[in-house]
Design an enzyme around this catalytic site. Structure first.
Site, short mmCIF file in Angstrom:
data_model
loop_
_atom_site.label_atom_id
_atom_site.label_comp_id
_atom_site.label_asym_id
_atom_site.label_seq_id
_atom_site.Cartn_x
_atom_site.Cartn_y
_atom_site.Cartn_z
N CYS A 90 0.86 -1.17 0.00
CA CYS A 90 0.00 0.00 0.00
C CYS A 90 0.90 1.23 0.00
O CYS A 90 1.67 1.44 0.95
CB CYS A 90 -0.90 -0.02 1.23
SG CYS A 90 -2.01 1.39 1.27
N GLY A 91 0.83 2.02 -1.07
CA GLY A 91 1.75 3.15 -1.21
C GLY A 91 1.47 4.25 -0.22
O GLY A 91 2.38 4.72 0.48
N HIS A 92 0.21 4.68 -0.14
CA HIS A 92 -0.08 5.76 0.81
C HIS A 92 0.18 5.25 2.22
O HIS A 92 0.62 6.01 3.10
CB HIS A 92 -1.54 6.25 0.66
CG HIS A 92 -2.49 5.55 1.55
ND1 HIS A 92 -3.16 4.39 1.20
CD2 HIS A 92 -2.86 5.80 2.84
CE1 HIS A 92 -3.90 3.98 2.21
NE2 HIS A 92 -3.74 4.82 3.21
N HIS A 210 -8.65 -3.68 -7.67
CA HIS A 210 -8.62 -2.21 -7.73
C HIS A 210 -8.94 -1.78 -9.17
O HIS A 210 -8.34 -2.30 -10.12
CB HIS A 210 -7.24 -1.66 -7.37
CG HIS A 210 -6.87 -1.84 -5.92
ND1 HIS A 210 -6.52 -3.06 -5.39
CD2 HIS A 210 -6.79 -0.95 -4.91
CE1 HIS A 210 -6.25 -2.91 -4.10
NE2 HIS A 210 -6.39 -1.64 -3.78
N ASP A 237 -10.25 5.52 -2.95
CA ASP A 237 -9.01 6.01 -2.37
C ASP A 237 -9.04 7.54 -2.33
O ASP A 237 -9.20 8.18 -3.36
CB ASP A 237 -7.82 5.52 -3.20
CG ASP A 237 -6.51 5.64 -2.46
OD1 ASP A 237 -6.39 6.53 -1.60
OD2 ASP A 237 -5.60 4.85 -2.75
N CYS A 241 -3.35 7.18 -4.77
CA CYS A 241 -3.05 5.72 -4.74
C CYS A 241 -1.63 5.44 -5.24
O CYS A 241 -1.34 5.53 -6.45
CB CYS A 241 -4.07 4.92 -5.56
SG CYS A 241 -3.92 3.14 -5.24
N GLY A 242 -0.77 5.05 -4.29
CA GLY A 242 0.64 4.81 -4.64
C GLY A 242 0.83 3.60 -5.54
O GLY A 242 1.57 3.65 -6.54
N THR A 243 0.16 2.48 -5.20
CA THR A 243 0.32 1.29 -6.05
C THR A 243 -0.37 1.51 -7.39
O THR A 243 0.07 1.02 -8.43
CB THR A 243 -0.21 0.03 -5.34
OG1 THR A 243 -1.55 0.28 -4.88
CG2 THR A 243 0.66 -0.35 -4.15
O1 PYC Z 1 -1.79 3.97 -1.97
O2 PYC Z 1 -1.32 2.00 -2.78
C1 PYC Z 1 -2.07 2.78 -2.23
C2 PYC Z 1 -3.41 2.29 -1.83
C3 PYC Z 1 -3.95 1.07 -2.06
C4 PYC Z 1 -5.23 1.08 -1.50
C5 PYC Z 1 -5.43 2.31 -0.93
N1 PYC Z 1 -4.30 3.04 -1.15
#
Ligand code: PYC
Length: 315
Positions: A90-92, A210, A237, A241-243
């Site tokens: 999870c990036g964030h 996602h 999100d 969303c980082g990923t």
């Molecule tokens: O930031 O990767 C992310 C992420 C995945 C689900 C919610 N945020």
């Protein structure tokens, strides 16, 4: 079973909450991060739900459980979970963990590594508070995949992995803006249902959980998109969303429209931004995502045995 109090630090990254669990969670054994995640889901799923769901949390909350890493160069192991299950990466959330570790005095500005069930990620905390996440190697598996929706219309998009599985498509009809959350949620949910019905999955059979809906940014803002991401539990999100930004850059690279060294701007529904760049790695890329996380609070959660909602409200 009586659950002991859970100690947490809450942060948000570009609007998306991360509840970092720093103590009180039952021991998950000494297996790999993936093994420990499986133990969490098998033996402590109701505690997972109680931590992130109402009334102690809310549906959009992602938790990051800190566990010991067996890798000496990792500051911590982390298992991410949400209102319906666990996330590989999870990036964030990784940025939220860095902010929590800074608050705890465990790290200062500079580099640190976190071990997740999906692999080791590197983070850099700048003196100005910017956090740069060097994510896992990301790649597109299918270009221009067409799915038929329940109304007979079809949607074409790319399937990519950036730490989680994504279906990524443009949404010309609905403006990507907080005014249109319910239409965006509905449109993305129908795409996910269509993928499920057609049996379309990630390369290892994992569910594409996602869905990312894009609109290009105006040309004067540089390369990038405004992006809506539907998360596995039908929540959206709040961050870009980082990923999802990682998966998007992999698609743009493999399409030939983005090169190593280019800057990519991913703007979320709330208007908050992640700035991406990448290095080429084989067929895919190693993305770097830059953003900020903010401290929200810290506290203790209690789960009295006579509370009918100690395992969360199943909405
Ligand atoms: O930031 O990767 C992310 C992420 C995945 C689900 C919610 N945020």
């Amino acid at each position: 079973m009586v659950t002991s109090p859970i100690h947490y630090i809450d942060t948000h990254t570009a609007g998306e909450p991360t509840r970092v669990i720093i103590g009180g969670f039952p021991d998950l054994g000494s297996g790999s991060m993936a093994d420990q995640r499986d133990v969490l889901l098998r033996d402590h799923d109701s505690l997972r739900a109680g931590i992130v769901r109402e009334p102690r949390g809310h549906e959009a909350m992602v938790a990051a459980l800190l566990v010991e890493s067996s890798l000496s160069d990792c500051e911590s192991g982390v298992i991410f979970f949400n209102n319906v299950g666990a996330l590989g990466m999870c990036g964030h959330g990784a940025m939220g963990v860095v902010e929590a570790l800074r608050h705890m005095g465990r790290i200062e500005s500079g580099n640190c590594q976190l071990e997740t069930p999906a692999g080791v990620v590197e983070l850099h905390l700048g003196d100005d508070g910017e956090i740069a996440l060097r994510n896992l190697s990301s790649h597109r598996t299918v270009a221009d995949c067409t799915v038929t929706l329940d109304d007979g219309n079809s949607v074409t998009g790319d399937i990519a992995w950036g730490g989680n599985w994504f279906f990524i498509t443009e949404t010309p009809e609905i403006e990507v803006d907080s005014k249109h959350i319910s239409e965006l949620t509905e449109a993305a949910s129908r795409i996910r249902d269509a993928l499920d019905s057609a049996g379309i999955s990630g390369s290892d059979g994992e569910r594409i959980d996602h869905i990312e809906l894009h609109q290009p940014l105006p040309p004067d803002q540089g390369a990038g998109v405004r992006s809506f991401v539907l998360c596995p539990g039908r929540e959206w999100d709040r961050s870009p969303c980082g990923t999802g930004t990682s998966a998007t850059m992999a698609c743009q690279y493999q399409r030939g429209s983005l090169q190593e060294g280019d800057r990519w701007l991913q703007v979320g529904v709330l208007g908050t931004r992640f700035v991406g760049s990448f290095e080429v790695a084989g067929e895919g890329i190693v993305p770097t995502i830059r953003g900020h996380a903010s401290l929200c609070g810290e506290g203790t959660l209690y789960f009295p045995p006579d509370d009918p909602f100690r395992h969360g409200i199943d909405l």
